[in-house]
Structures are given as C-alpha cells and as structure tokens.
Scaffold this motif. Structure first.
Motif, PDB file in Angstrom:
ATOM      1  N   GLU A 174       0.725  -1.179   0.075  1.00 39.75           N
ATOM      2  CA  GLU A 174      -0.046  -0.019  -0.267  1.00 39.75           C
ATOM      3  C   GLU A 174       0.834   1.219   0.060  1.00 39.75           C
ATOM      4  O   GLU A 174       0.530   2.197  -0.532  1.00 39.75           O
ATOM      5  CB  GLU A 174      -0.974   0.172   1.106  1.00 39.75           C
ATOM      6  CG  GLU A 174      -1.860   1.195   1.253  1.00 39.75           C
ATOM      7  CD  GLU A 174      -2.954   1.001   2.351  1.00 39.75           C
ATOM      8  OE1 GLU A 174      -3.348   1.908   2.943  1.00 39.75           O
ATOM      9  OE2 GLU A 174      -3.371  -0.087   2.706  1.00 39.75           O
ATOM     10  N   ASP A 178       1.174   3.758  -3.062  1.00 40.79           N
ATOM     11  CA  ASP A 178       0.841   5.430  -3.050  1.00 40.79           C
ATOM     12  C   ASP A 178       1.907   6.068  -3.853  1.00 40.79           C
ATOM     13  O   ASP A 178       1.657   7.389  -4.358  1.00 40.79           O
ATOM     14  CB  ASP A 178       0.363   5.921  -1.676  1.00 40.79           C
ATOM     15  CG  ASP A 178      -0.725   5.313  -1.140  1.00 40.79           C
ATOM     16  OD1 ASP A 178      -1.662   4.794  -2.039  1.00 40.79           O
ATOM     17  OD2 ASP A 178      -1.003   5.269   0.229  1.00 40.79           O
ATOM     18  N   ASP A 201      -8.263  -1.545  -7.867  1.00 41.15           N
ATOM     19  CA  ASP A 201      -8.298  -0.943  -6.455  1.00 41.15           C
ATOM     20  C   ASP A 201      -9.303   0.231  -6.535  1.00 41.15           C
ATOM     21  O   ASP A 201      -9.014   1.241  -7.209  1.00 41.15           O
ATOM     22  CB  ASP A 201      -6.900  -0.422  -6.335  1.00 41.15           C
ATOM     23  CG  ASP A 201      -6.717   0.001  -4.982  1.00 41.15           C
ATOM     24  OD1 ASP A 201      -7.657   0.680  -4.342  1.00 41.15           O
ATOM     25  OD2 ASP A 201      -5.457   0.032  -4.408  1.00 41.15           O
ATOM     26  N   SER A 202     -10.343   0.005  -5.742  1.00 42.17           N
ATOM     27  CA  SER A 202     -11.288   1.258  -5.985  1.00 42.17           C
ATOM     28  C   SER A 202     -11.068   2.470  -5.288  1.00 42.17           C
ATOM     29  O   SER A 202     -11.368   3.476  -5.753  1.00 42.17           O
ATOM     30  CB  SER A 202     -12.452   0.533  -5.063  1.00 42.17           C
ATOM     31  OG  SER A 202     -13.314  -0.564  -6.128  1.00 42.17           O
ATOM     32  N   SER A 203      -9.860   2.521  -4.423  1.00 47.09           N
ATOM     33  CA  SER A 203      -9.452   3.612  -3.842  1.00 47.09           C
ATOM     34  C   SER A 203      -8.792   4.386  -4.785  1.00 47.09           C
ATOM     35  O   SER A 203      -8.615   5.753  -4.747  1.00 47.09           O
ATOM     36  CB  SER A 203      -8.642   3.317  -2.486  1.00 47.09           C
ATOM     37  OG  SER A 203      -7.336   2.731  -2.974  1.00 47.09           O
ATOM     38  N   GLU A 206     -11.613   5.912  -7.500  1.00 52.64           N
ATOM     39  CA  GLU A 206     -12.260   6.971  -6.929  1.00 52.64           C
ATOM     40  C   GLU A 206     -11.566   8.502  -7.187  1.00 52.64           C
ATOM     41  O   GLU A 206     -12.184   9.531  -6.945  1.00 52.64           O
ATOM     42  CB  GLU A 206     -12.673   6.827  -5.405  1.00 52.64           C
ATOM     43  CG  GLU A 206     -13.605   5.671  -5.036  1.00 52.64           C
ATOM     44  CD  GLU A 206     -13.793   5.160  -3.703  1.00 52.64           C
ATOM     45  OE1 GLU A 206     -12.887   5.872  -3.020  1.00 52.64           O
ATOM     46  OE2 GLU A 206     -14.497   4.558  -3.271  1.00 52.64           O
ATOM     47  N   LYS A 207     -10.202   8.585  -7.126  1.00 50.77           N
ATOM     48  CA  LYS A 207      -9.429   9.678  -7.143  1.00 50.77           C
ATOM     49  C   LYS A 207      -9.373  10.132  -8.713  1.00 50.77           C
ATOM     50  O   LYS A 207      -8.846  11.231  -8.909  1.00 50.77           O
ATOM     51  CB  LYS A 207      -8.163   9.294  -6.712  1.00 50.77           C
ATOM     52  CG  LYS A 207      -8.385   9.305  -5.232  1.00 50.77           C
ATOM     53  CD  LYS A 207      -6.561   8.802  -4.651  1.00 50.77           C
ATOM     54  CE  LYS A 207      -6.880   8.313  -3.192  1.00 50.77           C
ATOM     55  NZ  LYS A 207      -5.321   8.129  -2.562  1.00 50.77           N
TER      56      LYS A 207
END
Length: 227
Positions: A174, A178, A201-203, A206-207
């Motif tokens: 993770e 990033d 990766d949904s996170s 969403e960005k």
C-alpha cells in the motif's frame, strides 16, 4: 484524442463465442485521466490493448488523432506505438541483464537516436522518477517500487502523448502503491499526458476524474466530481 466507435472484440473458445468488447463507444480527450474497472474477464485489459494498438478489434474503429488504428499496417502501428504511446504493466517487464539506464534506453532504439542522446534522455527520465542515483543498478538490485519507477521512466523517455497502465500497482504494497501513483499523477500533470489506467483498486479509481466500468464487454462512464 481517442474516439472509439462500435468497438467489438470477439473470441472463439471451443464451440462458444465470447464478446470481450461489445460495441464500445468512448471518447477520451487529450490530457484526460481515466480509470478502467470491472470484474476479471470483463474486458478491461482488452480495451487497454485496443487503445495501445496491441490488438485489433473484430469490428469498429479506434481513432487516435484522426487515424484509425484498426486499419493501419503492422509497420505503421509499430511506429505509432513507438512515437505516441507509453506502456506500464503490473509485472515491470525489465530485462534482468540490463541496468536501469539500459532498460530505459531500449524504448528509444526504434526512434534511431544517436547513442549519446539515448543515454542522456534515459538518465534524465530516471532522474524525473527519483532514480538519478540508480542508473547503473540491475533490476535485481532494486526494490519492487524502484523497478516500477524504471518501467515508468522507460514508458515516458520517448515523450509519448499517451500513457497506458495495466494494474501498475498490483504487485506493490500500500505504501509503495501510493508513491507510484504520486509519480504517475505528477508526470501526467507535468507533461499533459492522456493517462488511462486499469486497476482493481477502488481507492485509486475514486480519485480519477473519469471512471469507466466494464462488464461483459459493455461500458458505463462516470464523472468523479470530487476527484
């Protein structure tokens, strides 16, 4: 700008016929940042391969700056990929016997640049992703995140218009994920790239300013107002 119209990709599996893409219509403006999501086998990577000229549709057109990639000869398609499109994959795809700088230089060979210019551009590309002190290191001497940075430098060294990334953080933890996304987003902004990424990766999805969801070969497009 990409303009996809009625893009269908059909595979035959035994006696069955499967549409990986089923009449996809999609416009991707210059400088867009787009994420593609969907279930395994839903057509995500197939769509990315179409955008990159790595595969041809069974039907439909794939326009890039007014040129239909589906109609180009293999030689012309190779030229477009060499000049306009950079690729980043989940598995890095570095040559283990070459240094970081030499791996990046391989992307410049089709452009027929002089050796000195290749070395200079490769070194600058590695500096741009924070690896200026790792030019002479082999992939085995680099961490996973550093190897992906080399792969990103290799994709961008030819100064493409488009960057296509297929699960570029899929093999990373993770924290490193990033870091790599910060590098990619920074380069997208700096160079005005058209950036299309497949991710589970949904996170990350969403960005993105725009999200394409693909299921059974059909797409829906969502604008992420808060991205």
């Amino acid at each position: 700008m990409y303009e996809l119209r009625g893009v269908t990709k059909r595979y035959t599996r035994g006696k069955a016929t499967v549409d990986a893409l089923a009449g996809v219509d999609l416009t991707i403006p210059d400088g867009d940042r787009l994420v593609i999501q969907g279930p395994t086998g839903g057509g995500k990577s197939t769509l990315l391969q179409m955008l990159g000229g790595l595969d041809r549709p069974t039907a439909g057109s794939i326009g890039l700056d007014g040129t239909d990639l589906a109609k180009l000869s293999e030689a012309k398609l190779t030229q477009v990929r060499s000049e306009k499109i950079g690729f980043v994959f989940q598995s890095f795809n570095l040559i283990p016997t070459l240094t970081a700088q030499e791996n990046v230089e391989t992307a410049l060979v089709p452009l027929r640049l002089k050796a000195g210019e290749r070395r200079e551009r490769a070194a600058e590309a590695l500096r741009s992703v924070g690896l200026g002190e790792r030019l002479g290191h082999l992939p085995s001497e680099l961490s996973g995140g550093q190897q992906q940075r080399v792969a990103i430098a290799r994709a961008l060294v030819k100064q493409p218009k488009v960057l296509l990334a297929d699960e570029p953080t899929g093999n990373l933890d993770e924290s490193t994920r990033d870091e790599i996304m910060d590098v990619l987003e920074g380069l997208w902004k700096e160079h005005g790239l058209t950036f299309v990424m497949v991710t589970h990766d949904s996170s990350l999805a969403e960005k993105a300013p725009r999200l394409v969801t693909i299921r059974k070969g059909r797409i829906t497009v969502k604008e992420n107002a808060g991205a």
